[in-house]
Design an enzyme around this catalytic site. Structure first.
Site, PDB file in Angstrom:
ATOM      1  N   ASP A  66       0.825  -1.208   0.000  1.00  0.00           N
ATOM      2  CA  ASP A  66       0.000   0.000   0.000  1.00  0.00           C
ATOM      3  C   ASP A  66       0.857   1.255   0.000  1.00  0.00           C
ATOM      4  OD1 ASP A  66      -2.748   1.235   0.390  1.00  0.00           O
ATOM      5  OD2 ASP A  66      -1.677   2.060   2.115  1.00  0.00           O
ATOM      6  N   GLU A  69       0.338  -0.657  -5.128  1.00  0.00           N
ATOM      7  CA  GLU A  69      -0.814   0.240  -4.973  1.00  0.00           C
ATOM      8  C   GLU A  69      -0.283   1.658  -5.136  1.00  0.00           C
ATOM      9  OE1 GLU A  69      -3.612   2.962  -3.547  1.00  0.00           O
ATOM     10  OE2 GLU A  69      -1.824   2.558  -2.351  1.00  0.00           O
TER      11      GLU A  69
END
Length: 657
Positions: free
Chosen positions: A284, A326
């Site tokens: 992330d 991401e």
């Protein structure tokens, strides 16, 4: 010279391994470490070679990798060996993914396990569990403010529940995708608490400043991520009497990767989850990993070097595990997260195709494919051994990060066009039945993003309320059209839980004080399994959507041309409502699939002569692999119904399925 230095250092490191590790069977580990060590050494030296403790730190790194290798189960080691031999395994057209929150999908991990047959019924064989690690009860950012990287949040269940689910998925040949938040921690993480207590070691894990001098310099060039709810990029911590960098929210402290101890901690965490059955790790906020004064602190070269180093380390210990980047950034930047100056992916094998997603929503609102065609032409070519994650909806808002120059090229003015899109999907536009809400509105710039479920954004919620059968049919067509594109485009299609049964906006978040200020929760639903059972009732909305997607998924898996080997050719068409491209068989290039989509509410036609495919495609012998209506031909014009698409094969390509 450097290779000699690295080899000498490697010998010293192996001699320094603890007697416990030296007694283990490390044959494959040593082979992979030897093959990758020069790259690991070079990257680690580039990032941290100026430090006096460089050798101590790299020894610690290798010991972490070795310990995690020893812990890896025989079953996972066998998986590693198989994937090393079939190194392009993830490029197959057979993979179809679904992202979900465990508590929203089925209350907890045990509930997800109970519903594993549902994935198989639909054809999903890759399941992404959204973040479920221990977080503060209040400020959690939907699970992305982690207070313990090695423990499951109690509301999802226990680590044993996850291990049981992982084993069940593996038994059914379904891949498991797990999140690791690599950019920041919660301010309630042990590291943050110990930093507050004055421990210098842990203050060095973050960007901590005694006064505003450096924070003010950073702020000159750093954008605001959440200007409405968390303006600025630094937070004053009263207990520590320090400013802390907090790019996303005040309770999320950014990790300082200029400290090698932070990198080693994160490698240990990644391998920890790889050993618990993760086939794919979603990293992330990777665009934010490296901070530098005078920049926007995004997409820095060092961030890419960190990801390359993470990948090399993982290749040694758990080579069967893939990385997803991401990074929701511009196309020219996202392509770099596969790895620059390489043929194969040296950073992340998979990346979100946010550009394609946003362009599909533009075509939905405008009822034309002008910007879609232009934007795809501006999408850089990816590496051979890398693939896109193509999606229509996800847990996050819809950003409108189109390139301004592309918007101008198709005759729109960028600011006005984005304003139209926000108005359209929030139902402010006169002819719109969409029921989204603006998210992250920046009062300084007027920019905004869009929240809302797929069904509500295409008007299905409104149509059902009005009992308008024509509008319901139109919305179902649009949902299948959008999925028909991500299934055919090239990459791994990612479904979002609830979309397969037409789940509408969930407004119950307004009753929860912890969520009420974040309208993204309207598209993070709790699945109503009574409603889901309606998929078995012929003619219901749920049945038409579920069976429609199920059929498309089943067909996709039989078409080798849909495997992702950079085998897509975008076609120039004169009709602005149409989007068309070819997919080639990876081994038989004369076998092609012609994909054509009509984003308009009226029938459109395509002049086949304009495609320049004579000799490559037999139009008189074609049939629609996607099912439904037989393609209508009038002379040399192909007719496409409103909100419809074709996956067309000619007689020569009939053997593809």
């Amino acid at each position: 010279m450097y290779e000699q230095v690295s080899h000498s250092l490697l010998n010293d490191i192996l001699d320094a391994l603890t007697p416990e590790l030296q007694r283990q069977d490390l044959r494959y580990f040593y082979t992979r470490l030897g093959a990758n060590f020069y790259a690991i050494y070079s990257l680690f030296h580039h990032l941290y070679g100026q430090r006096e403790d460089f050798q101590e730190q790299i020894i610690q790194l290798v010991e972490v990798m070795a310990r995690r290798y020893v812990e890896r189960s025989d079953e996972l080691l066998q998986t590693d060996h198989g994937r090393e031999k079939e190194h392009n395994w993830f490029l197959s057209q057979e993979w179809v993914a679904m992202a979900l929150y465990a508590d929203g999908f089925a209350e907890n991990l045990q509930g997800v396990r109970d519903h594993v047959p549902y994935f198989q019924e639909l054809g999903v064989n890759m399941v992404h569990l959204m973040p479920m690690l221990k977080c503060p009860k209040g400020a959690s950012d939907g699970g992305y403010a982690v207070s313990d990287f090695r423990d499951i949040n109690a509301r999802y269940g226990s680590m044993d529940d996850l291990l049981e689910l992982s084993a069940e998925l593996r038994r059914r040949e379904i891949l498991l995708v797990l999140d690791v938040v690599v950019n920041h921690t919660s301010d309630e993480h042990e590291w943050a608490e110990r930093a507050r207590q004055g421990e210098q070691k842990y203050q060095d894990y973050y960007y901590v400043f005694a006064n505003r001098d450096l924070p003010d310099m950073f702020e000159e060039t750093m954008p605001e991520i959440f200007p409405e709810t968390s303006p600025g990029n630094f937070t004053w911590d009263a207990r520590m009497q320090r400013w802390v960098m907090s790019v996303f929210n005040s309770y999320q402290w950014d990790l300082n990767y200029s400290n090698p101890a932070v990198f080693i901690e994160m490698i240990d965490i990644l391998l920890f989850w790889a050993n618990r059955g993760a086939d794919v790790l979603r990293l992330d906020a990777v665009a934010f990993l490296w901070k530098k004064v005078g920049t926007n602190c995004q997409n820095q070269r060092e961030a890419h070097l960190l990801l390359q180093l993470m990948k090399d380390c993982c290749q040694v210990t758990a080579p069967g595990v893939l990385f997803i980047a991401e990074a929701i950034v511009a196309p020219s930047e996202i392509i770099k997260y596969f790895g620059e100056d390489a043929v194969i992916a040296k950073e992340c094998e998979i990346a979100y195709n946010a550009t394609f997603m946003a362009l599909l929503w533009d075509a939905t609102a405008t009822k034309n494919a002008r910007l879609l065609n232009q934007g795809i032409r501006s999408l850089p070519h990816k590496l051979d051994r890398a693939t896109w994650l193509n999606y229509v909806r996800c847990h996050d808002d819809i950003g409108l990060g189109f390139d301004d120059e592309d918007i101008r090229r198709v005759g729109y003015e960028p600011i006005a066009h984005r304003r139209f899109l926000v108005d359209y999907f929030t139902g402010q536009y006169e002819d719109s039945d969409a029921r989204g809400q603006p998210f992250g509105r920046n009062e300084k710039t007027g920019d905004a993003r869009i929240s809302g479920s797929l069904a509500s954004l295409v008007g299905l919620e409104t149509a059902v309320e009005r009992n308008d059968e024509a509008a319901i049919d139109r919305s179902i067509r649009q949902i299948l059209l959008l999925h028909g594109m991500i299934l055919a485009f090239g990459g791994i299609p990612l479904l979002y839980y609830g979309d397969e049964i037409g789940t509408i906006n969930d407004r119950s978040f307004l009753e929860d004080l912890e969520k009420a200020n974040d309208n993204r929760w309207m598209h993070r639903p709790r699945i109503d399994w009574d409603k889901a059972e309606q998929r078995h009732r012929h003619g219901s909305v749920e049945q038409r959507l579920f069976d429609g997607l199920k059929k498309l998924i089943e067909i996709r898996k039989t078409i080798p041309a849909f495997a992702d080997y950079n085998n897509r050719e975008l076609l120039q068409v004169e009709n602005p409502h149409l989007f068309a491209f070819l997919r080639n068989h990876p081994e038989h290039l004369n076998e092609v699939i012609l994909v054509v989509a009509n984003f308009d509410a009226h029938p459109q036609y395509l002049n086949l002569d304009d495609l320049g495919l004579r000799g490559r495609f037999h139009f008189r012998q074609m049939h629609n692999l996607a099912g439904g209506s037989t393609p209508a031909l009038f002379k040399d014009q192909l007719v496409i119904s409103p909100f419809s698409f074709y996956w067309l094969s000619d007689q020569r390509s009939a053997g593809l399925i």
